[in-house]
Scaffold this motif. Structure first.
Motif, PDB file in Angstrom:
ATOM      1  N   GLN A 271      16.663  -2.570 -41.991  1.00  0.00           N
ATOM      2  CA  GLN A 271      15.693  -2.649 -40.895  1.00  0.00           C
ATOM      3  C   GLN A 271      15.334  -4.091 -40.550  1.00  0.00           C
ATOM      4  O   GLN A 271      15.197  -4.433 -39.380  1.00  0.00           O
ATOM      5  N   GLN A 272      15.192  -4.928 -41.544  1.00  0.00           N
ATOM      6  CA  GLN A 272      14.889  -6.339 -41.297  1.00  0.00           C
ATOM      7  C   GLN A 272      15.997  -6.974 -40.448  1.00  0.00           C
ATOM      8  O   GLN A 272      15.716  -7.716 -39.510  1.00  0.00           O
TER       9      GLN A 272
ATOM     10  N   ASP B 200      15.706  -5.591 -36.883  1.00  0.00           N
ATOM     11  CA  ASP B 200      14.580  -6.214 -36.178  1.00  0.00           C
ATOM     12  C   ASP B 200      14.885  -7.651 -35.756  1.00  0.00           C
ATOM     13  O   ASP B 200      14.351  -8.130 -34.760  1.00  0.00           O
ATOM     14  N   SER B 201      15.745  -8.337 -36.503  1.00  0.00           N
ATOM     15  CA  SER B 201      16.046  -9.737 -36.192  1.00  0.00           C
ATOM     16  C   SER B 201      16.997  -9.897 -35.002  1.00  0.00           C
ATOM     17  O   SER B 201      17.072 -10.970 -34.423  1.00  0.00           O
TER      18      SER B 201
ATOM     19  N   GLN C 174      17.661 -12.028 -49.397  1.00  0.00           N
ATOM     20  CA  GLN C 174      16.570 -12.935 -49.021  1.00  0.00           C
ATOM     21  C   GLN C 174      17.082 -14.149 -48.239  1.00  0.00           C
ATOM     22  O   GLN C 174      16.350 -14.734 -47.448  1.00  0.00           O
TER      23      GLN C 174
ATOM     24  N   GLU D 258      22.610  -8.813 -40.168  1.00  0.00           N
ATOM     25  CA  GLU D 258      22.399  -8.284 -38.822  1.00  0.00           C
ATOM     26  C   GLU D 258      23.709  -7.942 -38.116  1.00  0.00           C
ATOM     27  O   GLU D 258      23.708  -7.350 -37.042  1.00  0.00           O
TER      28      GLU D 258
END
Length: 188
Positions: free
Chosen positions: A95-96, A99-100, A152, A174
């Motif tokens: 999800q991160q 979202d990016s 990270q 991504e």
């Protein structure tokens, strides 16, 4: 997928259990010494897990039992389709990562889709173990669970099988490609 009823009708259950039994019998080398009757009883007693296995099947994963955990008493199912499951491709890692993305976003991420299905992404070690049972991802690739320190820093891992070897690579989390999906596991 969030609004999806997470249960199968009695007819769907019977048909799907039959599909799993046929696959089980056809691929004995993946689970030599396992008893189908015991496994079937476990599947029938765990409707939520059966639904998750059905989702693995519906999205092209062809789940099959590949192991048994003596400590927990659970059978372990992996996606055993020859190529990365077709219904789970063109997704970024999590999800991160989704979202990016500012434009050309995929519909979902591998981690989100796995969570909705009630399954886990294979780790690198599990992916390599799967490759001992046959040749998988000779034309596609699959996201694998990425260690937190790599994630990270914005990266994610994926793997495939080329030139008689299993390769694990990195990419921006991504990113997404039409030939990259993910493989999952479920404990029943």
């Amino acid at each position: 997928m969030n609004n999806m009823k997470k249960d199968l009708s009695p007819d769907q259950r019977a048909e799907f259990i039959n599909t799993l039994q046929v696959r089980f019998e056809k691929n004995r080398s993946r689970h030599d010494g396992f008893d189908w009757t015991t496994m079937q009883a476990k599947l029938e007693a765990n409707k939520n897990k059966l639904w998750s296995l059905h989702e693995m099947e519906r999205t092209g994963g062809e789940p099959d039992v590949v192991g048994y955990d003596d400590a927990t008493g659970e059978y372990i199912f992996y996606d055993c389709s020859a190529e990365s499951p077709k219904g789970r491709r063109s997704v970024c890692y999590d999800q991160q990562a989704l979202d990016s993305r500012k434009e050309h976003k995929p519909q979902t991420s591998a981690a989100e889709m796995a969570a909705e299905m009630g399954i886990e992404l294979l780790t690198e070690e599990q992916y390599r173990a799967l490759q001992t049972l046959g040749t998988f991802d000779a034309k596609t690739s699959s996201w694998v669970k990425t260690p937190a320190d790599i994630r990270q820093l914005g990266g994610a891992l994926f793997a495939d099988h080329r030139y008689g070897h299993v390769f694990v690579y990195h990419n921006g989390a991504e990113s997404y490609y039409g030939s990259r999906g993910f493989r999952g596991l479920l404990r029943v």
